[in-house]
Design a protein around this motif. Structure first.
Motif, PDB file in Angstrom:
ATOM      1  N   THR A 314     -34.766  -3.245 -22.647  1.00  0.00           N
ATOM      2  CA  THR A 314     -34.981  -2.131 -21.709  1.00  0.00           C
ATOM      3  C   THR A 314     -35.953  -1.144 -22.350  1.00  0.00           C
ATOM      4  O   THR A 314     -36.283  -1.271 -23.532  1.00  0.00           O
ATOM      5  N   ASP A 315     -36.364  -0.140 -21.561  1.00  0.00           N
ATOM      6  CA  ASP A 315     -37.268   0.885 -22.105  1.00  0.00           C
ATOM      7  C   ASP A 315     -36.619   1.588 -23.299  1.00  0.00           C
ATOM      8  O   ASP A 315     -37.307   2.043 -24.207  1.00  0.00           O
ATOM      9  N   LYS A 316     -35.298   1.677 -23.249  1.00  0.00           N
ATOM     10  CA  LYS A 316     -34.595   2.374 -24.342  1.00  0.00           C
ATOM     11  C   LYS A 316     -34.389   1.490 -25.569  1.00  0.00           C
ATOM     12  O   LYS A 316     -33.848   1.924 -26.580  1.00  0.00           O
ATOM     13  N   GLY A 317     -34.781   0.222 -25.440  1.00  0.00           N
ATOM     14  CA  GLY A 317     -34.675  -0.668 -26.588  1.00  0.00           C
ATOM     15  C   GLY A 317     -33.393  -1.494 -26.649  1.00  0.00           C
ATOM     16  O   GLY A 317     -33.177  -2.242 -27.590  1.00  0.00           O
ATOM     17  N   ASP A 318     -32.533  -1.352 -25.614  1.00  0.00           N
ATOM     18  CA  ASP A 318     -31.326  -2.198 -25.563  1.00  0.00           C
ATOM     19  C   ASP A 318     -31.653  -3.529 -24.905  1.00  0.00           C
ATOM     20  O   ASP A 318     -32.627  -3.654 -24.175  1.00  0.00           O
ATOM     21  N   TRP A 319     -30.768  -4.498 -25.126  1.00  0.00           N
ATOM     22  CA  TRP A 319     -30.921  -5.768 -24.418  1.00  0.00           C
ATOM     23  C   TRP A 319     -30.328  -5.641 -23.018  1.00  0.00           C
ATOM     24  O   TRP A 319     -29.295  -4.997 -22.831  1.00  0.00           O
ATOM     25  N   THR A 320     -30.973  -6.271 -22.051  1.00  0.00           N
ATOM     26  CA  THR A 320     -30.374  -6.369 -20.717  1.00  0.00           C
ATOM     27  C   THR A 320     -30.628  -7.774 -20.185  1.00  0.00           C
ATOM     28  O   THR A 320     -31.458  -8.511 -20.721  1.00  0.00           O
ATOM     29  N   PHE A 321     -29.903  -8.139 -19.138  1.00  0.00           N
ATOM     30  CA  PHE A 321     -30.090  -9.484 -18.572  1.00  0.00           C
ATOM     31  C   PHE A 321     -31.403  -9.544 -17.791  1.00  0.00           C
ATOM     32  O   PHE A 321     -31.831  -8.547 -17.222  1.00  0.00           O
ATOM     33  N   THR A 322     -32.040 -10.699 -17.774  1.00  0.00           N
ATOM     34  CA  THR A 322     -33.285 -10.823 -16.997  1.00  0.00           C
ATOM     35  C   THR A 322     -32.992 -11.071 -15.523  1.00  0.00           C
ATOM     36  O   THR A 322     -33.754 -10.666 -14.664  1.00  0.00           O
ATOM     37  N   HIS A 323     -31.913 -11.769 -15.207  1.00  0.00           N
ATOM     38  CA  HIS A 323     -31.649 -12.135 -13.812  1.00  0.00           C
ATOM     39  C   HIS A 323     -30.280 -11.723 -13.331  1.00  0.00           C
ATOM     40  O   HIS A 323     -30.125 -11.146 -12.269  1.00  0.00           O
ATOM     41  N   ASN A 324     -29.265 -12.086 -14.090  1.00  0.00           N
ATOM     42  CA  ASN A 324     -27.916 -12.012 -13.559  1.00  0.00           C
ATOM     43  C   ASN A 324     -26.957 -11.984 -14.747  1.00  0.00           C
ATOM     44  O   ASN A 324     -26.996 -12.879 -15.583  1.00  0.00           O
ATOM     45  N   PRO A 325     -26.112 -10.967 -14.847  1.00  0.00           N
ATOM     46  CA  PRO A 325     -25.243 -10.877 -16.029  1.00  0.00           C
ATOM     47  C   PRO A 325     -24.229 -12.021 -16.106  1.00  0.00           C
ATOM     48  O   PRO A 325     -23.640 -12.262 -17.162  1.00  0.00           O
ATOM     49  N   LYS A 375     -19.391 -11.907 -24.435  1.00  0.00           N
ATOM     50  CA  LYS A 375     -20.491 -11.856 -25.411  1.00  0.00           C
ATOM     51  C   LYS A 375     -21.763 -11.307 -24.755  1.00  0.00           C
ATOM     52  O   LYS A 375     -22.495 -10.524 -25.347  1.00  0.00           O
ATOM     53  N   VAL A 376     -22.029 -11.750 -23.517  1.00  0.00           N
ATOM     54  CA  VAL A 376     -23.220 -11.255 -22.810  1.00  0.00           C
ATOM     55  C   VAL A 376     -23.147  -9.734 -22.709  1.00  0.00           C
ATOM     56  O   VAL A 376     -24.124  -9.018 -22.996  1.00  0.00           O
ATOM     57  N   LEU A 377     -21.973  -9.233 -22.329  1.00  0.00           N
ATOM     58  CA  LEU A 377     -21.816  -7.790 -22.128  1.00  0.00           C
ATOM     59  C   LEU A 377     -21.914  -7.048 -23.464  1.00  0.00           C
ATOM     60  O   LEU A 377     -22.468  -5.953 -23.540  1.00  0.00           O
ATOM     61  N   GLU A 378     -21.409  -7.679 -24.500  1.00  0.00           N
ATOM     62  CA  GLU A 378     -21.493  -7.046 -25.824  1.00  0.00           C
ATOM     63  C   GLU A 378     -22.948  -6.978 -26.304  1.00  0.00           C
ATOM     64  O   GLU A 378     -23.371  -5.984 -26.885  1.00  0.00           O
ATOM     65  N   ILE A 379     -23.701  -8.036 -26.034  1.00  0.00           N
ATOM     66  CA  ILE A 379     -25.121  -8.028 -26.432  1.00  0.00           C
ATOM     67  C   ILE A 379     -25.842  -6.866 -25.740  1.00  0.00           C
ATOM     68  O   ILE A 379     -26.725  -6.238 -26.304  1.00  0.00           O
ATOM     69  N   ASN A 381     -24.622  -4.157 -25.265  1.00  0.00           N
ATOM     70  CA  ASN A 381     -24.090  -2.926 -25.846  1.00  0.00           C
ATOM     71  C   ASN A 381     -23.076  -2.193 -24.969  1.00  0.00           C
ATOM     72  O   ASN A 381     -22.968  -0.973 -25.022  1.00  0.00           O
ATOM     73  N   PHE A 382     -22.377  -2.934 -24.122  1.00  0.00           N
ATOM     74  CA  PHE A 382     -21.348  -2.318 -23.295  1.00  0.00           C
ATOM     75  C   PHE A 382     -20.100  -2.151 -24.154  1.00  0.00           C
ATOM     76  O   PHE A 382     -19.678  -3.090 -24.822  1.00  0.00           O
ATOM     77  N   ASN A 383     -19.506  -0.960 -24.126  1.00  0.00           N
ATOM     78  CA  ASN A 383     -18.278  -0.797 -24.901  1.00  0.00           C
ATOM     79  C   ASN A 383     -17.079  -1.321 -24.100  1.00  0.00           C
ATOM     80  O   ASN A 383     -17.192  -1.646 -22.904  1.00  0.00           O
ATOM     81  N   ASP A 384     -15.937  -1.410 -24.769  1.00  0.00           N
ATOM     82  CA  ASP A 384     -14.757  -2.017 -24.140  1.00  0.00           C
ATOM     83  C   ASP A 384     -14.376  -1.324 -22.841  1.00  0.00           C
ATOM     84  O   ASP A 384     -13.979  -1.968 -21.864  1.00  0.00           O
ATOM     85  N   GLU A 385     -14.527  -0.017 -22.846  1.00  0.00           N
ATOM     86  CA  GLU A 385     -14.130   0.741 -21.657  1.00  0.00           C
ATOM     87  C   GLU A 385     -15.011   0.375 -20.454  1.00  0.00           C
ATOM     88  O   GLU A 385     -14.537   0.132 -19.358  1.00  0.00           O
ATOM     89  N   LYS A 386     -16.320   0.299 -20.698  1.00  0.00           N
ATOM     90  CA  LYS A 386     -17.266  -0.061 -19.631  1.00  0.00           C
ATOM     91  C   LYS A 386     -17.031  -1.508 -19.166  1.00  0.00           C
ATOM     92  O   LYS A 386     -17.053  -1.804 -17.975  1.00  0.00           O
ATOM     93  N   ILE A 387     -16.791  -2.375 -20.146  1.00  0.00           N
ATOM     94  CA  ILE A 387     -16.549  -3.779 -19.803  1.00  0.00           C
ATOM     95  C   ILE A 387     -15.313  -3.877 -18.915  1.00  0.00           C
ATOM     96  O   ILE A 387     -15.318  -4.538 -17.867  1.00  0.00           O
ATOM     97  N   GLU A 388     -14.276  -3.170 -19.296  1.00  0.00           N
ATOM     98  CA  GLU A 388     -13.027  -3.220 -18.535  1.00  0.00           C
ATOM     99  C   GLU A 388     -13.228  -2.652 -17.125  1.00  0.00           C
ATOM    100  O   GLU A 388     -12.812  -3.223 -16.125  1.00  0.00           O
ATOM    101  N   ARG A 389     -13.929  -1.509 -17.069  1.00  0.00           N
ATOM    102  CA  ARG A 389     -14.111  -0.827 -15.785  1.00  0.00           C
ATOM    103  C   ARG A 389     -14.972  -1.646 -14.821  1.00  0.00           C
ATOM    104  O   ARG A 389     -14.656  -1.813 -13.664  1.00  0.00           O
ATOM    105  N   GLU A 390     -16.073  -2.184 -15.325  1.00  0.00           N
ATOM    106  CA  GLU A 390     -17.032  -2.834 -14.429  1.00  0.00           C
ATOM    107  C   GLU A 390     -16.841  -4.337 -14.294  1.00  0.00           C
ATOM    108  O   GLU A 390     -17.215  -4.919 -13.280  1.00  0.00           O
ATOM    109  N   TYR A 391     -16.296  -4.951 -15.320  1.00  0.00           N
ATOM    110  CA  TYR A 391     -16.201  -6.419 -15.299  1.00  0.00           C
ATOM    111  C   TYR A 391     -14.784  -6.924 -15.495  1.00  0.00           C
ATOM    112  O   TYR A 391     -14.562  -8.138 -15.536  1.00  0.00           O
ATOM    113  N   GLY A 392     -13.819  -5.983 -15.626  1.00  0.00           N
ATOM    114  CA  GLY A 392     -12.440  -6.363 -15.925  1.00  0.00           C
ATOM    115  C   GLY A 392     -11.876  -7.373 -14.934  1.00  0.00           C
ATOM    116  O   GLY A 392     -11.242  -8.366 -15.315  1.00  0.00           O
ATOM    117  N   HIS A 393     -12.158  -7.143 -13.626  1.00  0.00           N
ATOM    118  CA  HIS A 393     -11.600  -8.047 -12.605  1.00  0.00           C
ATOM    119  C   HIS A 393     -12.183  -9.454 -12.722  1.00  0.00           C
ATOM    120  O   HIS A 393     -11.502 -10.440 -12.489  1.00  0.00           O
TER     121      HIS A 393
END
Ligand code: ASP
Length: 466
Positions: A314-325, A375-379, A381-393
């Motif tokens: 990303t512009d901020k220098g983090d990794w993001t998915f190119t197509h689909n997480p 692992k994708v979400l960790e790459i 840089n999503f923290n546990d709280e964000k992972i749980e909130r957005e992808y927990g289900h």
């Protein structure tokens, strides 16, 4: 009983009732000619002075009036036959006219192809604009193709499932459209950017083969091939590899072209495959136009693009998915993903299908094991709280026995645009929006009443309220 205009040729000598719109009226001295148009075609009618009442009325009708006409179907004299028209060999001798509705002079010509008319006028009076034969054809062919594709996937064992429009952010990488909740003030739904999560949850639900013509919403700036709301033919299947998904989609695309566009030539079957790297090196883009002859409007050059990088910075220098997480890496890249190393070289199972330089579809095999998705979400840089909130289900669903699965979505408007040889997707969408996302006919978006805002617990900044 009403006769459709397309059926008149078989009714020479009979008396019929036809209903439709006045396309044009021409006075030839005592003879008055009216071309009448219905959903099935156009026919020439002639009012003669010996049927006095009908003749007098025929004199008053204007273009776009709606008429019910009783008349006799006559064969046209040999030299008057127009071979280019469906009803070129017959005409109707008018016996009686009932005016069902009059029309003001339309603010735009509905008989031309409309390409020279200001688009704002066309969109404001879309119900008139849609009367032109080109638009009628676009919308009717869209329906035919849609029905064909539905039948195709149904015959392959797929089930069409409707997924919600009032949902939550769907992680597709664009900006969401937001809908406020009245019952839970301060809470908001998001409109789906695609049914991605629902379709994967349908795989968790054991549906195995799903498809849907789905409306998707992305709050992006509109362009020729983009609208804030658009239609996908969306599908997903279980227990499959990349080849299986590509195969069924390729067969569907070929079959529909052969069925409804026999005049078009598919440049190469099977569709050629390029890696992302090859596409970039050879064509400088990931949706290459590989047509051998770009002047031929009936050439369809489909190709697959595979082996995309899975992550980008990303512009901020983090990794993001190119197509689909939710995409899984290729089997070769899986060890790197699990060890979170060599990230820039991890390849995804993503496959896109390009047609004449447009991306008309894309999909992937998904990570169905929760640890791989994590692992994708960790790459990223999503923290546990964000992972749980957005992808927990999603992670939770994967812990209850979810099969390996993958799917794809077609940009259906874009596909129809190319099949109908149109320059932009607005020409194949019945009620399209402008570049600013406005529906000029319905005047949307619009302001809402103060009571409604109050009920929703929303206050609009006075400075931006118009
Ligand atoms: N949901 C994806 C998209 O909208 C398509 C897919 O991967 O099936 O692009």
């Amino acid at each position: 009983m009403r006769t459709y205009i397309k059926d008149l040729a078989g009714k020479v000598g009979e008396e019929v009732v036809v209903k439709g719109w006045v396309d044009i009226r021409r006075d030839h001295g005592k003879l008055i000619f009216i071309d009448l148009r219905d959903m099935s075609g156009k026919v020439q009618m002639v009012a003669l002075p010996n049927h006095k009442e009908a003749h007098e009325l025929a004199n008053t009708v204007r273009p776009e009036w709606v008429l019910e006409v009783s008349g006799k179907v006559n064969a046209r004299p040999e030299k008057m036959i127009n071979k280019d028209e469906v009803n070129g060999a017959v005409e109707i001798e008018v016996l009686n006219i009932v005016v069902l509705n009059e029309a003001q002079t339309p603010p735009l010509d509905v008989r031309s192809d409309g390409k020279d008319i200001n688009e704002e006028v066309r969109l404001t009076y879309r119900y008139l604009d849609l009367r032109r034969p080109r638009m009628q054809k676009n919308i009717r062919n869209r329906s035919l193709v849609m029905t064909y594709v539905r039948n195709f996937f149904t015959a392959e064992g797929f089930t069409e499932v409707e997924t919600p429009n009032l949902t939550t952010a769907t992680a597709e990488g664009s900006r969401d459209f937001i809908v406020p909740s009245r019952v839970m003030p301060g809470n908001f739904y998001a409109l789906p950017q695609s049914p991605q999560q629902y379709k994967q949850l349908l795989m968790a639900a054991g549906m195995e083969k799903y498809f849907q013509f789905a409306r998707c919403y992305r709050d992006e700036d509109s362009r020729g091939d983009r609208q804030p709301e658009f239609t996908q033919m969306d599908m997903e299947m279980s227990f499959v590899k990349r080849e299986d998904v590509m195969d069924v989609n390729e067969r569907a695309l070929i079959a529909l072209v052969q069925k409804y566009y026999p005049e078009k030539k598919i440049q190469a079957i099977p569709f050629p495959r390029l890696t992302y790297k090859e596409a970039m090196e050879k064509y400088g883009c990931d949706k290459p136009d590989i047509r051998e002859d770009k002047n031929n409007p009936d050439l369809l050059a489909f190709c697959w693009v595979v082996d995309f990088p899975m992550f980008e910075k990303t512009d901020k220098g983090d990794w993001t998915f190119t197509h689909n997480p939710f995409s899984s890496p290729t089997p070769e890249s899986m060890p790197d993903l699990m060890e979170k190393k060599n990230i820039e070289n991890i390849l995804t199972t993503q496959y896109d299908v390009a047609l004449n330089g447009y991306e008309v579809g894309g999909g992937s095999i998904r990570n169905h094991r929760p640890e791989a998705l994590r692992k994708v979400l960790e790459i990223m840089n999503f923290n546990d709280e964000k992972i749980e909130r957005e992808y927990g289900h999603m992670l939770k669903s994967f812990s209850f026995g979810v099969p390996p699965h993958g799917g794809m979505a077609w940009g259906f408007d874009r596909l129809m645009m190319l099949l109908q040889n149109e320059p932009n997707i607005r020409e194949v969408i019945a009620f399209a929006k402008t570049g600013e996302g406005a529906d000029l006919m319905m005047r949307a978006p619009g302001i809402i009443k103060d009571e409604q805002l109050l009920e929703l617990g929303i206050s609009v900044n006075k400075k931006i309220k118009k």
